[in-house]
Design an enzyme around this catalytic site. Structure first.
Site, mmCIF file in Angstrom:
data_model
loop_
_atom_site.group_PDB
_atom_site.id
_atom_site.type_symbol
_atom_site.label_atom_id
_atom_site.label_comp_id
_atom_site.label_asym_id
_atom_site.label_seq_id
_atom_site.Cartn_x
_atom_site.Cartn_y
_atom_site.Cartn_z
ATOM 1 N N TRP A 156 -25.422 68.319 -21.717
ATOM 2 C CA TRP A 156 -24.616 69.446 -21.251
ATOM 3 C C TRP A 156 -23.762 69.994 -22.396
ATOM 4 O O TRP A 156 -22.631 69.557 -22.597
ATOM 5 C CB TRP A 156 -23.726 68.994 -20.090
ATOM 6 N N HIS A 177 -21.944 72.139 -14.847
ATOM 7 C CA HIS A 177 -22.748 72.050 -13.620
ATOM 8 C C HIS A 177 -21.772 72.102 -12.435
ATOM 9 O O HIS A 177 -20.554 72.081 -12.626
ATOM 10 C CB HIS A 177 -23.610 70.780 -13.589
ATOM 11 N N ARG A 203 -23.159 76.827 -20.072
ATOM 12 C CA ARG A 203 -23.552 75.888 -21.126
ATOM 13 C C ARG A 203 -23.627 76.624 -22.450
ATOM 14 O O ARG A 203 -24.062 77.781 -22.506
ATOM 15 C CB ARG A 203 -24.896 75.230 -20.808
ATOM 16 N N GLN A 217 -25.590 77.505 -10.018
ATOM 17 C CA GLN A 217 -26.158 76.280 -9.466
ATOM 18 C C GLN A 217 -25.794 76.209 -7.995
ATOM 19 O O GLN A 217 -24.831 76.847 -7.556
ATOM 20 C CB GLN A 217 -25.591 75.038 -10.174
ATOM 21 N N VAL A 260 -26.120 59.471 -10.360
ATOM 22 C CA VAL A 260 -26.956 59.063 -9.226
ATOM 23 C C VAL A 260 -27.780 57.828 -9.600
ATOM 24 O O VAL A 260 -28.107 57.606 -10.768
ATOM 25 C CB VAL A 260 -27.917 60.198 -8.767
ATOM 26 N N ALA A 314 -27.083 63.331 -3.445
ATOM 27 C CA ALA A 314 -26.631 64.590 -4.038
ATOM 28 C C ALA A 314 -27.829 65.282 -4.662
ATOM 29 O O ALA A 314 -28.838 64.647 -4.971
ATOM 30 C CB ALA A 314 -25.562 64.319 -5.098
HETATM 31 N N1 PHE Z 1 -25.857 68.359 -12.157
HETATM 32 C C1 PHE Z 1 -27.212 68.134 -12.547
HETATM 33 C C2 PHE Z 1 -27.558 69.143 -13.634
HETATM 34 O O1 PHE Z 1 -26.881 70.085 -13.815
HETATM 35 C C3 PHE Z 1 -28.161 68.290 -11.386
HETATM 36 C C4 PHE Z 1 -27.986 67.213 -10.362
HETATM 37 C C5 PHE Z 1 -27.097 67.372 -9.323
HETATM 38 C C6 PHE Z 1 -28.725 66.040 -10.431
HETATM 39 C C7 PHE Z 1 -26.921 66.398 -8.366
HETATM 40 C C8 PHE Z 1 -28.575 65.037 -9.499
HETATM 41 C C9 PHE Z 1 -27.695 65.244 -8.468
HETATM 42 O O2 PHE Z 1 -28.529 68.978 -14.325
#
Ligand code: PHE
Length: 348
Positions: A156, A177, A203, A217, A260, A314
């Site tokens: 990121w 994100h 980003r 997003q 996660v 999530a």
């Molecule tokens: N936040 C992650 C991204 O921007 C996406 C994601 C969200 C993955 C929630 C897993 C669970 O790449």
């Protein structure tokens, strides 16, 4: 003289009958009734007649005068009426003609797709919440199990911003994100909870046909007792059916996101070739749609949840990508050029 008067009357009336405009009426009046008119001269000369003639001639002359006056007034009224009618005919509008159409506005394709996605989740009982685009580093990273110096941060590329004076310490950034909202929602609610979070993220990266430094997003989070990966699969499959068609198949493969465990990437079978392989799916038959996974126990503990009591899942997706796949748009930059020729194709 009586004959002269009668001839005069006949001539005057005949001429009057042929007049069609007001200026000529006035000319006519001057020549037949004015001071220098033949009639006026006769009237003035009455005194020179023998008294026996004077009465008869005078009577007829006065009759002629009043007939001419009366007729000229009537003719004037008639002409005025004709002129008015001509004007009305000229200015007539056809009120039965269809009106000029007013161009109605419409949703931007990205707004339309976002609303579609969000309402698919709303139908499954999800709340919609929004959060700050300027975020604390700890929400964007630490509380999502991405410690400072961890190589995962390289994924990121981040715009850091100067935090205003007087705020508690810590770095501020433009969220990379929408996942920091997982943390904010868990801090502010108690399970069971189900939310989707549409919003902008940023980003620090070069722009090309599939990347923008400012993009959208849609995050999703469900936390409850006994939630399992089967709930994640069922929920996201229902979403895929709502957005890409009820015949879509879904595929979940292992992927890594620090917040996660297990983490997954969800794909749908290509809706263009139905899995046979084509340009859109790069001949793989599958199209990756989003990242997902079971909320990491460290993230649950970080917001004070007991990870032995609660579990959750999530997910996060890019609505630009969803719109591009759904409508065959080949360049993400088109969403921001504000080109009406592009936008009007999506009467959504
Ligand atoms: N936040 C992650 C991204 O921007 C996406 C994601 C969200 C993955 C929630 C897993 C669970 O790449």
């Amino acid at each position: 003289m009586i004959e002269q008067l009668e001839e005069l009357r006949a001539r005057a009336l005949e001429e009057l009958g042929r007049i069609e405009d007001l200026a000529r009426i006035e000319e006519w009046r001057v020549s037949y009734l004015g001071k220098k008119s033949e009639l006026n001269q006769i009237l003035r000369g009455l005194g020179t007649l023998a008294p026996s003639d004077r009465r008869a001639v005078g009577q007829i002359a006065n009759d002629v005068k009043s007939v001419l006056e009366g007729e000229s007034t009537a003719r004037r009224v008639q002409i005025e009426k004709m002129l008015r009618q001509a004007e009305i005919a000229r200015e007539r509008v056809d009120v039965t003609l269809p009106g000029r159409p007013t161009r109605l506005g419409q949703w931007h394709p990205l707004t339309a797709v976002t609303r579609e996605i969000v309402s698919a989740f709303r139908a499954m009982g999800y709340d919609i919440v929004e959060g700050p685009e300027v975020e604390w580093e700890t929400y964007n990273f630490e509380l999502l199990n991405i410690p400072a110096e961890h190589p995962a941060r390289d994924v990121w590329d981040t715009f850091y911003v100067q935090a205003p004076d007087g705020l508690p310490g810590g770095k501020m950034l433009l969220r990379t994100h929408t996942s920091p909202m997982q943390v904010r929602v868990m801090q502010n609610r108690k399970p069971p909870l189900r939310v989707v979070v549409p919003g902008r993220a940023y980003r620090y990266e070069a722009t090309d046909a599939t990347h923008e430094s400012e993009f959208y997003q849609i995050e999703g989070l469900a936390v409850d007792e006994h939630l399992t990966f089967a709930d994640l699969k069922g929920t996201l499959t229902a979403f895929a059916h709502a957005i890409f068609g009820p015949e879509r198949r879904t595929r979940f493969r292992v992927d890594f996101f620090p917040f996660v465990e297990p983490g997954a990437e969800m794909a749908i079978d290509c809706h263009v070739c139905r899995g046979a392989g084509c340009r859109l799916c790069k001949n793989s038959g599958w199209i990756e749609i989003m990242g997902a996974g079971m909320v990491h126990p460290r993230v649950l503990e970080g917001v004070g949840y007991d990870s032995s009591q609660y579990s959750g899942f999530a997910f996060g997706m890019g609505p630009e990508r969803v719109a591009m796949l759904k409508y065959g748009i080949d360049d993400i930059r088109l969403f921001k050029t504000n080109d009406l020729r592009f936008l009007r194709q999506f009467a959504l």
